[in-house]
Design a protein around this motif. Structure first.
Motif, mmCIF file in Angstrom:
data_model
loop_
_atom_site.group_PDB
_atom_site.id
_atom_site.type_symbol
_atom_site.label_atom_id
_atom_site.label_comp_id
_atom_site.label_asym_id
_atom_site.label_seq_id
_atom_site.Cartn_x
_atom_site.Cartn_y
_atom_site.Cartn_z
ATOM 1 N N UNK A 1 0.820 -1.202 0.000
ATOM 2 C CA UNK A 1 0.000 0.000 0.000
ATOM 3 C C UNK A 1 0.861 1.261 0.000
ATOM 4 N N UNK A 2 1.921 1.235 0.812
ATOM 5 C CA UNK A 2 2.806 2.407 0.872
ATOM 6 C C UNK A 2 3.438 2.658 -0.490
ATOM 7 N N UNK A 3 3.897 1.561 -1.126
ATOM 8 C CA UNK A 3 4.529 1.709 -2.446
ATOM 9 C C UNK A 3 3.556 2.306 -3.449
ATOM 10 N N UNK A 4 2.349 1.770 -3.448
ATOM 11 C CA UNK A 4 1.354 2.265 -4.402
ATOM 12 C C UNK A 4 1.088 3.747 -4.156
ATOM 13 N N UNK A 5 0.990 4.077 -2.884
ATOM 14 C CA UNK A 5 0.717 5.466 -2.514
ATOM 15 C C UNK A 5 1.830 6.400 -2.978
ATOM 16 N N UNK A 6 3.075 5.953 -2.737
ATOM 17 C CA UNK A 6 4.238 6.748 -3.162
ATOM 18 C C UNK A 6 4.186 6.983 -4.662
ATOM 19 N N UNK A 7 3.893 5.904 -5.370
ATOM 20 C CA UNK A 7 3.873 5.962 -6.829
ATOM 21 C C UNK A 7 2.819 6.961 -7.290
ATOM 22 N N UNK A 8 1.658 6.853 -6.661
ATOM 23 C CA UNK A 8 0.560 7.752 -7.018
ATOM 24 C C UNK A 8 0.980 9.208 -6.807
ATOM 25 N N UNK A 9 1.619 9.434 -5.652
ATOM 26 C CA UNK A 9 2.039 10.802 -5.327
ATOM 27 C C UNK A 9 3.009 11.325 -6.373
ATOM 28 N N UNK A 10 3.939 10.443 -6.736
ATOM 29 C CA UNK A 10 4.947 10.889 -7.699
ATOM 30 C C UNK A 10 4.276 11.253 -9.011
ATOM 31 N N UNK A 11 3.289 10.434 -9.396
ATOM 32 C CA UNK A 11 2.611 10.724 -10.649
ATOM 33 C C UNK A 11 1.827 12.018 -10.553
ATOM 34 N N UNK B 1 6.547 18.942 5.679
ATOM 35 C CA UNK B 1 5.310 19.500 5.124
ATOM 36 C C UNK B 1 5.039 19.006 3.712
ATOM 37 N N UNK B 2 6.113 18.672 3.003
ATOM 38 C CA UNK B 2 5.917 18.220 1.624
ATOM 39 C C UNK B 2 6.060 16.716 1.474
ATOM 40 N N UNK B 3 6.106 16.020 2.610
ATOM 41 C CA UNK B 3 6.163 14.568 2.529
ATOM 42 C C UNK B 3 4.813 14.047 2.038
ATOM 43 N N UNK B 4 4.817 13.323 0.916
ATOM 44 C CA UNK B 4 3.536 12.936 0.318
ATOM 45 C C UNK B 4 2.726 11.963 1.170
ATOM 46 N N UNK B 5 3.375 11.337 2.154
ATOM 47 C CA UNK B 5 2.611 10.406 2.986
ATOM 48 C C UNK B 5 2.067 11.125 4.216
ATOM 49 N N UNK B 6 2.924 11.946 4.813
ATOM 50 C CA UNK B 6 2.478 12.659 6.013
ATOM 51 C C UNK B 6 1.494 13.778 5.674
ATOM 52 N N UNK B 7 1.776 14.486 4.573
ATOM 53 C CA UNK B 7 0.929 15.631 4.220
ATOM 54 C C UNK B 7 0.567 15.639 2.734
ATOM 55 N N UNK B 8 -0.216 14.653 2.326
ATOM 56 C CA UNK B 8 -0.512 14.554 0.888
ATOM 57 C C UNK B 8 -1.186 15.807 0.339
#
Ligand SMILES: *[C@@H]1O[C@H](CO)[C@@H](O)[C@H](O)[C@H]1NC(C)=O
Ligand SMILES: *[C@@H]1O[C@H](CO)[C@@H](O)[C@H](O)[C@H]1NC(C)=O
Length: 469
Positions: A32-42, A87-94
């Motif tokens: 789930x974390x990986x998918x989330x990271x990927x989504x954020x990057x996209x 603040x810009x961490x995509x998991x902590x503060x999407x």
């Protein structure tokens, strides 16, 4: 026998099933974390990757100080930056990552907010109070980066250039200067900084072929304090600006630690006035640049395979990798460990650097998430590493002049892109000499390797020596 076997089975089942459950849970969470990271990057704008502080693009260079697990470094800049990164961490503060980049106020707000998030601010203050005056000045002004324009070329044109350009300009020469360097500017205008069509004959098989491009020129400056100066030169500069159309001046005081502002403000100005230009040279007013060589070199880069892609992160210069901050109190480059801890990222330093216009937009966007740093080249390096991009080293950018042997070569200046430290008088003489040796040297190629005097170790030694001066 069977009963005993059955009991063992039960024990095994009891012991293993929680383990298996845990493993499955862990796997699920990781995926789930990986998918989330990927989504954020996209999702993230301009395809800027999220690069955690401490990540490596490849093993050959250290991109950022390793601060990921040591969140509370007791250095002021590091603490501020960790706060911003959080603040810009995509998991902590999407939600922050998705905010439109055009919203400047939001970025300024976060930068200001990070100051209130520094732990034990009082003890930090005390340490910072012991710094040299200029550094204290830097620290107390580092929240601010929007300074108004005083002078800029008329009709928001992108600097001085030919009136009748037949195609979009290839190169913008953006030269950092200060108010009083009239003479340096004048020498540059007459020599390597001439705007208009610049070309060079190049060998192509058995024929000579001309390669060229339009060049524009602009000088970047802050303000001198009129009280320190005793006279007010603003009228003079206004006239100079009107006459040559190549002056951009902002209302901040033009000191060494304010040079980073010139980069940041230049990027915004460029995006407003120059976005059609393919490359930018950004350098000092005491260098010599072989502009015709640079034009040829850039054409070659554009002809390379995958050029479209590489232009997203193209930067070339004299690259310094894994340098550590200079801790000598009296050095011009002194940065104490109460301000910054860790190694500097890879950066292009020493007089001048060339990057693509497309990179400017990305640098500009990412720079809003990086706190100002007192040394401009390092700040640009920090932005680059956050874009997960590495500057390219080219031996034809000379920071420390020719070796004695090289200096004897009549074609020496035809083999380089840049050399540091030339006075206005030297520039004029050099330019003159270049045109005399043009026929003799037209076919030499660029310097390809650093000689032993500029290997990493000696570079560092020389740099230290240089800083002490
Ligand atoms: C700027 O615009 C004015 C009015 O539109 C025009 O008269 C002038 O020639 C322009 N200047 C340049 C440098 O293009
Ligand atoms: C940078 O410029 C600002 C605005 O003029 C000034 O207040 C500040 O002292 C300068 N900073 C340094 C380090 O000189």
């Amino acid at each position: 026998m069977a009963r005993c076997y059955c009991r063992w089975c039960r024990v095994l089942f009891c012991v293993c099933s929680p383990c298996i459950c845990l493993i499955l849970l862990f796997l699920y969470a990781s995926i789930m974390v990986c998918i989330d990271m990927k989504k954020m990057t996209l999702h993230s704008i301009q395809s800027d990757h999220y690069v955690t502080s401490g990540s490596f693009k490849n093993k050959n260079y250290i991109s950022l100080p390793k601060t990921f697990w040591k969140l509370h470094e007791d250095a002021f800049w590091n603490q501020l930056q960790v706060a911003i990164d959080r603040h810009f961490n995509p998991i902590l503060n999407p939600q922050n990552t998705k905010t439109r980049l055009e919203n400047t106020d939001f970025y300024d707000y976060l930068l200001r907010l990070s100051f209130s998030e520094v732990t034990d601010l009082e003890s930090m203050r005390k340490k910072l109070d012991q710094l040299p005056r200029q550094l204290q000045d830097f620290v107390s002004n580092m929240k601010r980066r929007n300074y108004p324009l005083i002078i800029q070329p008329a009709n928001s044109t992108c600097g001085a250039g030919a009136a009748d350009e037949q195609e979009p300009p290839l190169l913008l020469l953006a030269i950092k200067t200060t108010e009083l360097n009239f003479k340096k500017r004048h020498a540059i205008r007459q020599t390597w900084g001439q705007a208009g069509w610049v070309s060079k004959k190049k060998k192509n098989g058995n024929v000579r072929q001309e390669v060229g491009g339009y060049v524009r020129r602009v000088f970047l400056m802050g303000k001198e304090n009129p009280e320190d100066l005793g006279v007010d030169v603003s009228k003079l500069l206004e006239i100079e600006g009107q006459h040559y159309g190549d002056i951009v001046q902002w209302d901040f005081s033009d000191t060494f630690f304010n040079l980073t502002l010139k980069d940041v403000l230049f990027w915004s100005w460029y995006l407003r006035s120059c976005s059609q230009i393919r490359f930018v040279f950004k350098g000092d007013d005491d260098v010599f640049v072989n502009t015709p060589n640079l034009i040829t070199y850039l054409h070659e880069q554009l002809g390379m395979p995958h050029a479209e892609q590489t232009m997203n992160e193209f930067m070339v210069g004299n690259v310094i990798g894994a340098a550590s901050p200079i801790r000598l109190y009296h050095s011009k480059y002194f940065v104490p460990d109460s301000l910054f801890k860790g190694l500097y990222p890879m950066y292009a330093g020493g007089g001048g650097v060339v990057y693509s216009g497309r990179l400017v937009k990305r640098l500009h966007d990412i720079s809003r998430r990086v706190h100002l740093f007192p040394i401009d080249d390092v700040f640009v390096g920090m932005c680059m590493s956050r874009l997960n991009a590495a500057p390219i080293h080219h031996p034809a950018f000379l920071t420390f002049d020719f070796t004695q042997k090289e200096a004897m070569d009549p074609c020496a200046y035809h083999k380089i892109l840049l050399v540091h430290k030339r006075s206005p008088t030297q520039l004029i003489a050099l330019w003159d000499n270049m045109s005399k040796t043009k026929n003799q040297c037209w076919n030499v190629s660029l310097r390809v390797s650093d000689n032993e005097t500029t290997t990493a170790k000696t570079t560092k030694m020389k740099l230290n020596e240089y800083n002490r001066k």
